[in-house]
Design a protein around this motif. Structure first.
Motif, PDB file in Angstrom:
ATOM      1  N   LEU A   1     -24.246   7.046  40.623  1.00 30.19           N
ATOM      2  CA  LEU A   1     -24.696   5.950  41.486  1.00 30.19           C
ATOM      3  C   LEU A   1     -26.136   6.208  41.888  1.00 30.19           C
ATOM      4  O   LEU A   1     -26.478   7.319  42.307  1.00 30.19           O
ATOM      5  N   PHE A   2     -26.980   5.189  41.730  1.00 26.62           N
ATOM      6  CA  PHE A   2     -28.338   5.255  42.280  1.00 26.62           C
ATOM      7  C   PHE A   2     -28.405   4.210  43.381  1.00 26.62           C
ATOM      8  O   PHE A   2     -28.414   3.014  43.118  1.00 26.62           O
ATOM      9  N   HIS A   3     -28.384   4.688  44.613  1.00 23.66           N
ATOM     10  CA  HIS A   3     -28.228   3.781  45.758  1.00 23.66           C
ATOM     11  C   HIS A   3     -29.348   4.034  46.767  1.00 23.66           C
ATOM     12  O   HIS A   3     -30.304   4.768  46.495  1.00 23.66           O
ATOM     13  N   ALA A   4     -29.214   3.409  47.914  1.00 26.14           N
ATOM     14  CA  ALA A   4     -30.251   3.461  48.942  1.00 26.14           C
ATOM     15  C   ALA A   4     -29.617   3.783  50.288  1.00 26.14           C
ATOM     16  O   ALA A   4     -28.421   4.055  50.397  1.00 26.14           O
ATOM     17  N   SER A   5     -30.428   3.725  51.330  1.00 28.04           N
ATOM     18  CA  SER A   5     -29.978   4.085  52.667  1.00 28.04           C
ATOM     19  C   SER A   5     -28.926   3.136  53.226  1.00 28.04           C
ATOM     20  O   SER A   5     -28.395   3.383  54.309  1.00 28.04           O
ATOM     21  N   ALA A   6     -28.582   2.078  52.490  1.00 30.67           N
ATOM     22  CA  ALA A   6     -27.461   1.225  52.896  1.00 30.67           C
ATOM     23  C   ALA A   6     -26.184   2.041  53.062  1.00 30.67           C
ATOM     24  O   ALA A   6     -25.300   1.670  53.853  1.00 30.67           O
ATOM     25  N   LEU A   7     -26.072   3.158  52.350  1.00 27.52           N
ATOM     26  CA  LEU A   7     -24.860   3.985  52.452  1.00 27.52           C
ATOM     27  C   LEU A   7     -24.724   4.606  53.839  1.00 27.52           C
ATOM     28  O   LEU A   7     -23.623   4.651  54.400  1.00 27.52           O
ATOM     29  N   THR A   8     -25.812   5.095  54.406  1.00 26.95           N
ATOM     30  CA  THR A   8     -25.715   5.681  55.746  1.00 26.95           C
ATOM     31  C   THR A   8     -25.615   4.592  56.805  1.00 26.95           C
ATOM     32  O   THR A   8     -24.950   4.776  57.828  1.00 26.95           O
TER      33      THR A   8
ATOM     34  N   TRP B   1     -34.560   4.858  51.687  1.00 27.47           N
ATOM     35  CA  TRP B   1     -34.664   5.881  50.652  1.00 27.47           C
ATOM     36  C   TRP B   1     -33.783   5.524  49.460  1.00 27.47           C
ATOM     37  O   TRP B   1     -32.893   4.673  49.551  1.00 27.47           O
ATOM     38  N   TYR B   2     -34.038   6.200  48.352  1.00 25.60           N
ATOM     39  CA  TYR B   2     -33.267   6.010  47.118  1.00 25.60           C
ATOM     40  C   TYR B   2     -32.799   7.369  46.624  1.00 25.60           C
ATOM     41  O   TYR B   2     -33.544   8.358  46.689  1.00 25.60           O
ATOM     42  N   GLY B   3     -31.562   7.421  46.111  1.00 25.15           N
ATOM     43  CA  GLY B   3     -31.074   8.705  45.629  1.00 25.15           C
ATOM     44  C   GLY B   3     -29.900   8.580  44.685  1.00 25.15           C
ATOM     45  O   GLY B   3     -29.274   7.527  44.556  1.00 25.15           O
ATOM     46  N   TYR B   4     -29.609   9.702  44.004  1.00 26.25           N
ATOM     47  CA  TYR B   4     -28.493   9.799  43.053  1.00 26.25           C
ATOM     48  C   TYR B   4     -27.271  10.412  43.727  1.00 26.25           C
ATOM     49  O   TYR B   4     -27.376  11.387  44.487  1.00 26.25           O
ATOM     50  N   PHE B   5     -26.108   9.855  43.369  1.00 27.27           N
ATOM     51  CA  PHE B   5     -24.821  10.379  43.816  1.00 27.27           C
ATOM     52  C   PHE B   5     -23.853  10.414  42.638  1.00 27.27           C
ATOM     53  O   PHE B   5     -23.967   9.623  41.695  1.00 27.27           O
ATOM     54  N   ALA B   6     -22.870  11.318  42.733  1.00 23.35           N
ATOM     55  CA  ALA B   6     -21.743  11.357  41.798  1.00 23.35           C
ATOM     56  C   ALA B   6     -20.468  11.143  42.603  1.00 23.35           C
ATOM     57  O   ALA B   6     -20.458  11.324  43.828  1.00 23.35           O
TER      58      ALA B   6
END
Length: 327
Positions: A88-95, A252-257
């Motif tokens: 997953l390449f997502h953004a600060s929407a997750l937090t 921010w943007y980041g990678y997740f597994a």
């Protein structure tokens, strides 16, 4: 005869052990972007993908799976096999989701393995050029002199636009300004700003550049760690209001597994991303897209994970103080 017996014994042992496990990766890797093609999250993912392909030795394929404010794509990764082949390449929407939604459909702390926080976006503070203010202190004074008469724009409740503006309000001691939402996104919001229908917007500097180039909006400040060389006359928010310092890098943007992905696979993918962020061609691509060196975060799995809980707590407190509630 002895050789035959030994050969049969070796064959039996191999049969018990089963086939050797293939080294990771041995097939293409999907990177799910939970937004449409062409947006900022998608753009950064696509800049990194060619280098990731080279470093990992397998095609890294961007898959746009948009819908439900990013939930559809993120949930598809949450529920994927934790084998490193679906990221997953997502953004600060997750937090933001973890902070402001009761019983969210996923929790970034529980359902994903952080791989790398790649970059942050710099937000600008914009007003219509027709508005007779030249500095942020002048704009704040104007809001105070006209309580409830001025409007600010965002792309919706819980958006980074709204949260950044409410953080500015809280840091300034409270501002009585009306929130106007634009469900269709940034372009119509900036059009309204140019036309003077709203008087304040905090948004990604890259996304606002075309509107700024028209001369119809003015930049008063940047939510950045330090002034940008190409905009040395534009102050940072933290210079003007020190209480804004914790809110630098809100987007921010980041990678997740998926949770449960083996640590050695997470480390391997992290190593590839880190190498790509040091790759001159990839860095040049990020600069062309508007991402300066100070915006490259490069936080590894443990560092990235350590930022999540404090960020969620900070956002939850902001939501409480600004009375922001989501579904």
């Amino acid at each position: 005869m002895r050789r035959t017996i030994l050969g049969l014994a070796a064959a039996a042992l191999l049969a018990c052990l089963g086939p050797a496990e293939a080294a990771f990766p041995d097939r293409p890797i999907q990177v799910v972007v939970p937004y449409g093609a062409g947006g900022p999250v998608d753009m950064v993912a696509r800049i990194l993908a060619p280098c990731m392909t080279t470093r990992l030795g397998q095609p890294v394929v961007i898959v746009n799976r948009a819908g439900a404010n990013g939930d559809i794509g993120a949930l598809s990764v949450k529920n994927a096999r934790p084998d490193g082949y679906t990221l997953l390449f997502h953004a600060s929407a997750l937090t933001i989701m973890a902070a402001l939604i009761d019983n969210p459909p996923m929790d970034v702390r529980r359902d994903f393995e952080p791989i790398m926080k790649v970059a942050t976006a710099i937000q600008g503070v914009y007003v219509p050029s027709a508005l007779p203010v030249q500095t942020l202190p002048e704009m704040i004074a104007r809001i105070r002199a006209n309580p409830g008469a001025l409007n600010y724009g965002s792309t919706g409740p819980g958006s980074v636009n709204q949260l950044a503006t409410e953080a500015l309000s809280v840091a300034s001691g409270g501002l009585n300004i009306v929130h106007v939402t634009y469900a269709q996104g940034t372009p119509p919001m900036l059009t309204s700003l140019m036309q003077g229908e709203i008087q304040l917007v905090l948004t990604d500097m890259n996304g606002a550049q075309a509107a700024l180039d028209t001369g119809r909006i003015r930049m008063l400040a940047l939510n950045a760690r330090e002034r940008l060389p190409q905009r040395a006359n534009v102050p940072t928010l933290a210079e003007l209001i020190p209480e804004m310092a914790p809110w630098v890098g809100m987007l921010w943007y980041g990678y997740f597994a998926p949770a449960g992905t083996p640590p050695e696979i997470v480390r391997q993918i992290h190593g590839a991303v880190a190498a790509c962020l040091d790759d001159p061609e990839t860095r040049a691509g990020l600069r062309r897209a508007g991402y300066e060196d100070q915006q490259i975060a490069g936080l590894g799995p443990d560092e990235f994970r350590a930022t999540l809980e404090p960020e969620i707590a900070r956002l939850r407190e902001l939501g409480r103080r600004a009375n922001i509630t989501l579904r």
